[in-house]
Design a protein around this motif. Sequence first.
Motif, mmCIF file in Angstrom:
data_model
loop_
_atom_site.group_PDB
_atom_site.id
_atom_site.type_symbol
_atom_site.label_atom_id
_atom_site.label_comp_id
_atom_site.label_asym_id
_atom_site.label_seq_id
_atom_site.Cartn_x
_atom_site.Cartn_y
_atom_site.Cartn_z
ATOM 1 N N ARG A 77 -33.877 17.476 16.038
ATOM 2 C CA ARG A 77 -32.483 17.338 16.424
ATOM 3 C C ARG A 77 -31.658 16.749 15.286
ATOM 4 O O ARG A 77 -30.515 17.164 15.042
ATOM 5 C CB ARG A 77 -32.374 16.466 17.675
ATOM 6 C CG ARG A 77 -32.916 17.139 18.933
ATOM 7 C CD ARG A 77 -32.928 16.213 20.122
ATOM 8 N NE ARG A 77 -33.343 16.909 21.330
ATOM 9 C CZ ARG A 77 -33.562 16.318 22.499
ATOM 10 N NH1 ARG A 77 -33.400 15.002 22.610
ATOM 11 N NH2 ARG A 77 -33.942 17.012 23.551
ATOM 12 N N CYS A 78 -32.246 15.769 14.594
ATOM 13 C CA CYS A 78 -31.566 15.191 13.431
ATOM 14 C C CYS A 78 -31.332 16.255 12.353
ATOM 15 O O CYS A 78 -30.236 16.353 11.783
ATOM 16 C CB CYS A 78 -32.380 14.041 12.855
ATOM 17 S SG CYS A 78 -32.385 12.527 13.837
ATOM 18 N N MET A 79 -32.336 17.041 12.068
ATOM 19 C CA MET A 79 -32.222 18.064 11.044
ATOM 20 C C MET A 79 -31.139 19.081 11.398
ATOM 21 O O MET A 79 -30.349 19.499 10.533
ATOM 22 C CB MET A 79 -33.568 18.769 10.858
ATOM 23 C CG MET A 79 -33.583 19.814 9.756
ATOM 24 S SD MET A 79 -33.311 19.106 8.101
ATOM 25 C CE MET A 79 -34.956 18.415 7.791
ATOM 26 N N GLU A 80 -31.092 19.459 12.647
ATOM 27 C CA GLU A 80 -30.078 20.433 13.092
ATOM 28 C C GLU A 80 -28.669 19.895 12.855
ATOM 29 O O GLU A 80 -27.793 20.602 12.338
ATOM 30 C CB GLU A 80 -30.287 20.754 14.567
ATOM 31 C CG GLU A 80 -29.345 21.805 15.113
ATOM 32 C CD GLU A 80 -29.602 22.129 16.571
ATOM 33 O OE1 GLU A 80 -28.751 22.813 17.183
ATOM 34 O OE2 GLU A 80 -30.651 21.704 17.101
ATOM 35 N N ASP A 81 -28.448 18.641 13.208
ATOM 36 C CA ASP A 81 -27.122 18.049 13.034
ATOM 37 C C ASP A 81 -26.785 17.849 11.564
ATOM 38 O O ASP A 81 -25.647 18.102 11.130
ATOM 39 C CB ASP A 81 -27.045 16.709 13.766
ATOM 40 C CG ASP A 81 -26.866 16.876 15.266
ATOM 41 O OD1 ASP A 81 -26.842 18.036 15.731
ATOM 42 O OD2 ASP A 81 -26.764 15.853 15.979
ATOM 43 N N GLU A 124 -24.403 8.681 11.356
ATOM 44 C CA GLU A 124 -23.996 9.047 12.709
ATOM 45 C C GLU A 124 -25.128 9.766 13.448
ATOM 46 O O GLU A 124 -25.397 9.512 14.630
ATOM 47 C CB GLU A 124 -22.766 9.939 12.638
ATOM 48 C CG GLU A 124 -22.292 10.508 13.965
ATOM 49 C CD GLU A 124 -21.173 11.514 13.781
ATOM 50 O OE1 GLU A 124 -21.285 12.632 14.320
ATOM 51 O OE2 GLU A 124 -20.202 11.189 13.062
ATOM 52 N N THR A 125 -25.797 10.654 12.714
ATOM 53 C CA THR A 125 -26.896 11.415 13.324
ATOM 54 C C THR A 125 -28.053 10.516 13.728
ATOM 55 O O THR A 125 -28.596 10.637 14.822
ATOM 56 C CB THR A 125 -27.398 12.503 12.341
ATOM 57 O OG1 THR A 125 -26.319 13.381 12.034
ATOM 58 C CG2 THR A 125 -28.546 13.289 12.937
ATOM 59 N N PHE A 126 -28.422 9.604 12.838
ATOM 60 C CA PHE A 126 -29.513 8.681 13.161
ATOM 61 C C PHE A 126 -29.182 7.809 14.352
ATOM 62 O O PHE A 126 -30.026 7.532 15.215
ATOM 63 C CB PHE A 126 -29.859 7.818 11.958
ATOM 64 C CG PHE A 126 -30.698 8.516 10.907
ATOM 65 C CD1 PHE A 126 -31.025 9.854 11.028
ATOM 66 C CD2 PHE A 126 -31.147 7.828 9.794
ATOM 67 C CE1 PHE A 126 -31.791 10.500 10.074
ATOM 68 C CE2 PHE A 126 -31.929 8.455 8.829
ATOM 69 C CZ PHE A 126 -32.257 9.806 8.971
ATOM 70 N N ALA A 127 -27.916 7.340 14.406
ATOM 71 C CA ALA A 127 -27.492 6.501 15.522
ATOM 72 C C ALA A 127 -27.569 7.268 16.833
ATOM 73 O O ALA A 127 -27.941 6.719 17.885
ATOM 74 C CB ALA A 127 -26.081 5.997 15.290
ATOM 75 N N LYS A 128 -27.255 8.548 16.782
ATOM 76 C CA LYS A 128 -27.238 9.377 17.987
ATOM 77 C C LYS A 128 -28.664 9.656 18.498
ATOM 78 O O LYS A 128 -28.932 9.531 19.695
ATOM 79 C CB LYS A 128 -26.535 10.689 17.681
ATOM 80 C CG LYS A 128 -26.524 11.682 18.846
ATOM 81 C CD LYS A 128 -25.842 12.972 18.437
ATOM 82 C CE LYS A 128 -25.852 13.985 19.579
ATOM 83 N NZ LYS A 128 -25.205 15.274 19.168
ATOM 84 N N TRP A 129 -29.558 10.008 17.579
ATOM 85 C CA TRP A 129 -30.869 10.469 18.009
ATOM 86 C C TRP A 129 -31.973 9.422 17.879
ATOM 87 O O TRP A 129 -32.930 9.427 18.651
ATOM 88 C CB TRP A 129 -31.281 11.727 17.223
ATOM 89 C CG TRP A 129 -30.389 12.900 17.504
ATOM 90 C CD1 TRP A 129 -29.555 13.521 16.623
ATOM 91 C CD2 TRP A 129 -30.230 13.587 18.745
ATOM 92 N NE1 TRP A 129 -28.896 14.567 17.232
ATOM 93 C CE2 TRP A 129 -29.301 14.628 18.544
ATOM 94 C CE3 TRP A 129 -30.789 13.432 20.023
ATOM 95 C CZ2 TRP A 129 -28.917 15.494 19.548
ATOM 96 C CZ3 TRP A 129 -30.412 14.310 21.030
ATOM 97 C CH2 TRP A 129 -29.489 15.321 20.800
ATOM 98 N N ARG A 130 -31.864 8.570 16.859
ATOM 99 C CA ARG A 130 -32.911 7.568 16.654
ATOM 100 C C ARG A 130 -32.591 6.232 17.316
ATOM 101 O O ARG A 130 -33.475 5.403 17.508
ATOM 102 C CB ARG A 130 -33.179 7.359 15.161
ATOM 103 C CG ARG A 130 -33.820 8.583 14.495
ATOM 104 C CD ARG A 130 -34.204 8.280 13.079
ATOM 105 N NE ARG A 130 -35.033 9.357 12.499
ATOM 106 C CZ ARG A 130 -35.540 9.321 11.274
ATOM 107 N NH1 ARG A 130 -35.322 8.269 10.494
ATOM 108 N NH2 ARG A 130 -36.268 10.332 10.829
#
Length: 237
Positions: A217-221, A230-236
């Motif tokens: 999911r991180c890679m896709e974003d 922002e991506t890490f905060a969202k998924w991790r």
Amino acid sequence: MSTPSQDSISPQLASFSSCEISDALVKLGVKSGGHIPDIEMYSPHSVRVPDAEGVKICGPAFTVKMVEASDKTSPTPSDHFVDAAPRGHVVVISAPRHLKSAVWGGLMSAGAKAHGVLGVVLDGRCRDISEHRSLSFPVFARGHSTLGQGTFSRPSELNVPLTIEPRWEGEGFSFAATEVHPGDVVVADLDGVVCVPRRLVGDVVARCGKGREVDERCMEDIRAGRPIKETFAKWRG
């Protein structure tokens, strides 16, 4: 001491990379992440060769402890360690850290392959690199040498726990050693070598599955141009 067969190892574990497995082990409280440090792939390719990307071994450990050839007091096994290694296992050899000689050569790879051994991981040095590669036999080692084993070292104990320390990096540096017990699962690929304690295999598979889903999911974003923070905060989280 008995060790499990290759068939008893979860096939799911082999689908994960050594990095994914280390991440899972760290989350499970294994300080070293199961990482066997300072080991590189020498065969069937080098870590610096693109074809190495497809190389992976995954199987229960058959351990060998080496001592200096001058050591007359340590035990001596009745069988050659290659002959004693069970089919479907990964041979893990620990050698005295200061030795510049090899503990594994081409004849050993030939014998191990004939016996159905999956590969070898050396906390020590190998030699006859072209022979290993011609056999397409996986060899992961701390280094290489022109010197053979017999004059400088000898096998002492088979299927015993090994403690593998990282190279000394200077005063004040500290990194946890990795213990390898007979029957622990060894996974080795382009990124390195990791040892999974038998009791944690199921937990590691579960953690790896969740970790891969998050990373995908991180890679896709990130590929879509979203900021990494922002991506890490969202998924991790």
